[in-house]
Design an enzyme around this catalytic site. Structure first.
Site, short mmCIF file in Angstrom:
data_model
loop_
_atom_site.label_atom_id
_atom_site.label_comp_id
_atom_site.label_asym_id
_atom_site.label_seq_id
_atom_site.Cartn_x
_atom_site.Cartn_y
_atom_site.Cartn_z
CG LEU A 362 6.06 -13.31 0.52
CD1 LEU A 362 5.44 -14.68 0.31
CD2 LEU A 362 7.05 -13.35 1.68
CB CYS A 446 13.27 -3.49 2.70
SG CYS A 446 14.16 -4.37 1.41
CG HIS A 515 10.52 -9.47 10.43
ND1 HIS A 515 11.14 -9.63 9.22
CD2 HIS A 515 10.72 -10.61 11.09
CE1 HIS A 515 11.71 -10.81 9.16
NE2 HIS A 515 11.48 -11.42 10.29
N GLY A 549 7.03 -13.43 11.80
CA GLY A 549 8.26 -14.16 12.03
C GLY A 549 8.04 -15.58 12.50
NE ARG A 574 11.93 -16.76 6.64
CZ ARG A 574 12.86 -17.21 7.48
NH1 ARG A 574 13.91 -17.85 7.01
NH2 ARG A 574 12.75 -17.03 8.78
#
Length: 708
Positions: A362, A446, A515, A549, A574
């Site tokens: 992260l 990214c 992702h 995700g 996240r």
């Protein structure tokens, strides 16, 4: 008993209404809208609109905010117009401020502060720091409440008088060693001699260059430079070997060497890794001799992966093992020695990701102290923040700091990002040589513009041949596992990873993380897990596939791993920022209604880890505060389990304005940066005069002119 909505209603409507958690939004308008619809709609309708169903007794009207916002300045609030932005300083002004800071008595010399003796500094009057101890003591800010983070470690505090907890330092060292904690350690620091070689562009990469030659990807300009040097009589550097030095490495003995280039001496500036012999054939010369009879002995032990020699067996009569290599005069880029450099996939050390909790790399917030917090809460695998290959090869200390590893990280990898095979392969070799890592991850997903515009990150998804060259050159250079992180594709609706999944395995990758969003989506809409399942089922057995995700509860983890057994694990990103105890919930298979006091203890652990990592002096305290505030700009989005009508919380839910079960819980739920600063002051003391904070990721917060 909590009600659960029907899955069909939830999935269909949430996908239509989901929004990005990272996209800047007018929060005042959203809060008012959420407050209005919350009263009018049922729980199921709220969930369909991606609004968190908070219990009615905890709801409150959104705070009345005018066009002005609160600016944090030395702990005092002052009104500032909402269209005022932070003044950008010129480079000359910033340089002037640094020079003034160095002249200040607060800029005390570290050696003097640690020992309390002016004569401790070896630079004396030439030192760029202040040596005025008395002036420093007068101007030093007041100590922070709490104890020094190094108090229970063996030895004195490394910051001495500069420590903001100096009043708690022991005057006498206790005689009983059992009173000390085991000293934590960090590795993967950048050595000064290595940094100087990188600065001067004198570092050599024999393994990477050999593989690039085999693949036909070696930079032609570099080959021409070597030819020019040879014609001029200069001998090329061979991983630290040159004919200009008069010092012979005592660890390496060269016997009966008959080649065009003299290699009887070794440059002392280039470090040779202990116990590993550099390949003597990794020279960039265009016309090697027809016969190169080479016999090399490494007194520390030979390495068959580097030079193609079998390790010495017990009872061997000839310890001076020799090998003859026939080099064809027409084949300048490929030889038997080059073949021996490539590691067979069965010889690679593998990392088993199956069923393990993997903390994603992260940016900014995935720092070492945060990873330590996640390790204490149950994370199995950790990975450093993304580092750019070009910056690593230039010897930038700030970029190398992203590779730091703590002793508690038992399964650790680093993530790098590059646009071309040569830079990636050389960065991989350098990391393998200088760092202790278990795997190396290459970021090909990214979405940041500055990365994509340079041809790296998600930009590679449009260049499959570039992906092939990068993976092949990197995986063949080192014996550590090389993994890849990708998105579903570059453009929304044009997924392409399923067509490359088998090739990624054949090219040499050990694992791939997908992702479930495209680059164009960024973080909008929900992740496409059906497509991740499709890719996992197409992947060969030798390739481990991980999904990424919207994993935000143990139910999400169970759902993904049960619906697709071919999926090795889920990467948690996240979700760990909003509630790092997610790892505990998954392992214990429960929804943890964590109290505000327990959450504050987690923040205390982060502060202590941060002071140990960045330092307990004023600079270290403020650096720790900065990264704590960056984390709080995510953590405020957590809604306690006991306040929800339906559990668990979903990652795309927007929270209405609500109050907690106590004042601390209410403070932690605030989306105002001024309140985040208050929380930091509970842990790290008052902020300095003129302090401002703006989250790097531009989170949704009311105080966004100066404070987020």
């Amino acid at each position: 008993m909590d009600r659960q909505p029907s899955s069909s209603t939830e999935v269909v409507v949430v996908e239509e209404e989901a929004i990005s958690l990272s996209k800047p939004i007018e929060e005042t308008e959203i809060a008012k809208e959420v407050d209005v619809v919350r009263i009018q709609l049922t729980t199921e309708e709220l969930i369909a609109k991606s609004i968190a169903p908070v219990k009615t007794q905890y709801l409150r009207p959104p705070p009345q905010r005018s066009d002005a916002v609160d600016n944090v300045d030395g702990g005092n609030k002052k009104s500032v117009s909402s269209n005022v932005t932070k003044e950008k300083k010129s480079k000359r002004q910033m340089k002037r401020e640094r020079q003034q800071e160095q002249k200040s008595a607060l800029h005390i010399c570290p050696a003097v502060a640690k020992s309390g003796n002016v004569g401790a500094c070896r630079y004396g009057l030439k030192c760029r720091y202040s040596h005025d101890l008395e002036a420093y003591k007068v101007q030093k800010p007041a100590d922070i409440e709490g104890t020094c983070p190094f108090l229970n470690y063996e030895g004195p505090c490394p910051y001495g008088l500069a420590c903001r907890f100096s009043s708690t330092h022991r005057l006498e060292v206790p005689a009983d060693p059992s009173e000390f904690r085991e000293k934590s350690s960090e590795v993967n620091g950048l050595k000064k001699d290595v940094q100087k070689l990188l600065w001067k562009n004198k570092m050599s990469f024999p393994k990477a260059d050999d593989q690039l030659k085999v693949l036909g990807l070696l930079n032609k300009s570099k080959t021409k430079d070597v030819e020019v040097k040879e014609k001029a009589g200069d001998e090329p550097v061979l991983n630290g070997s040159c004919a200009e030095c008069e010092v012979i490495d005592p660890e390496v003995e060269v016997i009966d060497l008959e080649v065009d280039v003299s290699m009887k001496e070794c440059c002392p500036e280039v470090p040779v890794e202990e116990g590993i012999l550099d390949n003597a054939l990794a020279v960039d010369h265009p016309q090697p001799s027809k016969k190169a009879k080479i016999a090399v002995i490494n007194k520390c032990g030979s390495n068959e992966k580097d030079n193609g020699l079998d390790p010495l067996k017990e009872g061997s009569q000839d310890i001076h093992a020799q090998t003859e290599v026939q080099v064809s005069p027409t084949d300048t880029y490929y030889s038997e020695a080059d073949k021996s450099l490539k590691i067979h996939p069965r010889e690679k050390k593998l990392v088993d990701f199956r069923g393990k909790l993997y903390l994603a790399p992260l940016t900014t917030v995935g720092n070492l102290p945060f990873r330590r917090v996640c390790k204490t809460l149950g994370a199995d695998i950790t990975c450093g923040e993304m580092a750019m290959c070009t910056n690593l090869l230039q010897g930038q200390a700030s970029e190398w700091a992203l590779l730091r590893r703590h002793s508690s990280e038992d399964l650790f990898g680093v993530q790098i990002c590059g646009a071309y095979p040569d830079t990636v392969a050389r960065a991989v070799e350098l990391i393998d040589r200088e760092c202790q890592v278990d795997f190396i991850d290459i970021n090909m997903g990214c979405p940041i513009d500055i990365v994509v515009n340079k041809g790296a990150g998600s930009s590679l998804l449009t260049k499959p041949m570039r992906i092939k060259n990068i993976i092949q050159s990197a995986s063949a250079t080192v014996d550590k596992p090389v993994t890849v992180k990708v998105r579903t594709g570059y453009f929304e609706g044009r997924n392409r990873i399923d067509s490359l999944i088998s090739d990624i395995s054949h090219w040499g990758a050990s694992a791939v993380t997908i992702h479930g969003r495209s680059r164009q989506q960024r973080y909008s809409k929900l992740a496409d897990w059906d497509y991740i399942y499709q890719c996992a089922r197409k992947a060969p057995d030798t390739l481990q596939v991980l999904g990424n995700g919207d994993v935000f509860s143990y139910l999400d983890w169970n759902k993904h791993t049960s619906e697709c057994p071919e999926l090795s694990a889920c990467m948690i990103a996240r979700g760990s920022l909003i509630k790092p105890w997610l790892f505990t919930e998954i392992k214990e298979q429960r929804h943890w209604d964590i109290s505000s006091g327990e959450r504050l203890n987690i923040l205390k652990d982060f502060s202590r880890f941060g002071l140990e990592h960045w330092g307990s002096d004023t600079k270290g305290v403020e650096t720790t505060r900065h990264f704590l505030l960056e984390w709080l700009s995510y953590a405020y989005r957590y809604i306690p389990v006991g306040l929800l009508d339906v559990i668990p919380q979903r990652l795309n839910w927007r929270q209405p304005s609500y109050c907690g079960r106590n004042d601390l819980e209410t403070l932690m739920a605030s989306d105002s940066a001024a309140d985040w600063v208050k929380i930091s002051e509970l842990l790290l003391g008052k902020v300095p005069e003129g302090f401002t904070f703006a989250p790097k990721h531009k989170s949704n917060a009311y105080d966004k002119a100066e404070n987020g």
